[in-house]
Design an enzyme around this catalytic site. Structure first.
Site, PDB file in Angstrom:
ATOM      1  CE  LYS A  46      -3.806   1.964   2.709  1.00  0.00           C
ATOM      2  NZ  LYS A  46      -4.244   2.713   1.534  1.00  0.00           N
ATOM      3  CB  CYS A 130      -0.164  12.081  -4.686  1.00  0.00           C
ATOM      4  SG  CYS A 130       0.198  10.420  -4.146  1.00  0.00           S
ATOM      5  CG  ASN A 192      -3.429   4.901  -9.726  1.00  0.00           C
ATOM      6  OD1 ASN A 192      -4.365   4.386  -9.114  1.00  0.00           O
ATOM      7  ND2 ASN A 192      -2.398   5.453  -9.122  1.00  0.00           N
ATOM      8  N   GLY A 217     -11.377  -2.481 -11.303  1.00  0.00           N
ATOM      9  CA  GLY A 217     -12.109  -3.716 -11.556  1.00  0.00           C
ATOM     10  C   GLY A 217     -12.322  -3.957 -13.044  1.00  0.00           C
TER      11      GLY A 217
END
Length: 302
Positions: A46, A130, A192, A217
């Protein structure tokens, strides 16, 4: 016949091309209870920041048709806790360790990269989705100049090979891929999540508190395959493909599009054995079609 599944990413040899997608596997503690993670090419952690991040308000996950939205906000305990608590857990497994790094400024990223320079970490994956606080919140990965600059700076501080994780929320993915390559990236990973939204029409409220979230997904897989294909042709770097991989057949599709390795993400939530089964599924495919070396499949779609 012996089947060769190992692949090489910037000098790092993986036993097979399957790894976990950052944010879907924690730092292995939970999934390690289900199976020996040594059967994976790598475990990707993570996101890790220089200081603890509290993340976004709840609710922050919502199911969608063929996927999910998340706005976790990269909640994490910070690099010090990661080194002390999580790294020893990962070292128990005979697999490569890739640490995903996040930050709000270039300095934040470099601080984490420096802290990890003498740690038993094989590669670094830089999350450029980010928000860049010095650029008014636009993600580092959405402006080619910003992406090239952060790649250069991270590479200056990094002791391990650097993977730049590209955002799909751009007009031209190849422009971003070339910017990362120009900055000195060793490997690219993509995609991403795609920015999305869900509204509960009965409550007339947003399904997640952040209003928008990252869609992942099976719903994103065709977009991901297309972007991996374009990126692999635009740069000379190895590419890690991800986005909706549920099994070995999905993984092979990414490899045929040009990916050297693949990451299994959202599938882990539905099936904790998804990454292991994906690695097994790739081997089954190789046996079925008598492919001796997985490298024969990389970019082989015609």
């Amino acid at each position: 016949m012996e089947y060769k599944t190992s692949v090489n990413l910037a000098g790092v040899e993986l036993e097979n091309p399957v790894m976990t997608a950052s944010g879907t596997f924690g730092s292995s503690a939970e999934y390690g209870e289900f199976y020996d993670l040594g059967c994976l090419g790598a475990v990707v952690t993570k996101g890790v920041a220089n200081v603890p991040w509290p993340g976004n308000p709840v609710p922050r996950i919502a199911e969608t048709k063929s996927g999910m939205l998340n706005a976790i906000g990269l909640q994490n305990p910070g690099v010090d806790v990661f080194i002390e608590r999580d790294l020893p857990l990962l070292k128990k497994y005979d697999t490569k360790i890739i640490v995903n790094v996040c930050g709000k400024t270039v300095e934040d990223y470099c601080e984490v990269v420096e802290r990890l320079s003498d740690q038993p970490v094989d590669m670094l994956e830089i999350n450029v989705s980010c928000p860049n606080v010095k650029e008014g919140g636009i993600a580092f990965g959405q402006k080619p100049e910003a992406l090239e600059a952060i790649t250069k700076e991270v590479k200056r501080h990094a002791k391990q090979p650097v993977i730049m994780k590209l955002s799909p929320n751009v007009t031209d993915i190849t422009e971003m891929a070339r910017a990362a390559e120009a900055g000195g990236a060793d490997v690219l990973s993509l995609i991403n999540t795609i920015t999305g939204m869900k509204i509960d029409i009965h409550k007339r409220t947003f399904a997640i508190a952040n209003k928008t979230g990252g869609l992942s997904g099976p719903a994103v897989k065709p977009v991901a395959v297309r972007m991996v294909y374009q990126t692999a042709r635009a740069v000379s770097l190895p590419v890690i493909g991800m986005g909706g991989i549920m099994n070995g057949e999905d993984a092979v599709e990414f490899i045929l599009a040009g990916a050297t390795a693949v990451s299994v993400g959202t599938a882990n939530f539905a099936n904790p054995f998804a990454a292991k089964e994906t690695a097994e599924g790739i081997l089954d495919y190789m046996k079925k079609y008598q492919v001796e070396d997985i490298r024969e499949l990389i970019g082989a779609a015609r």
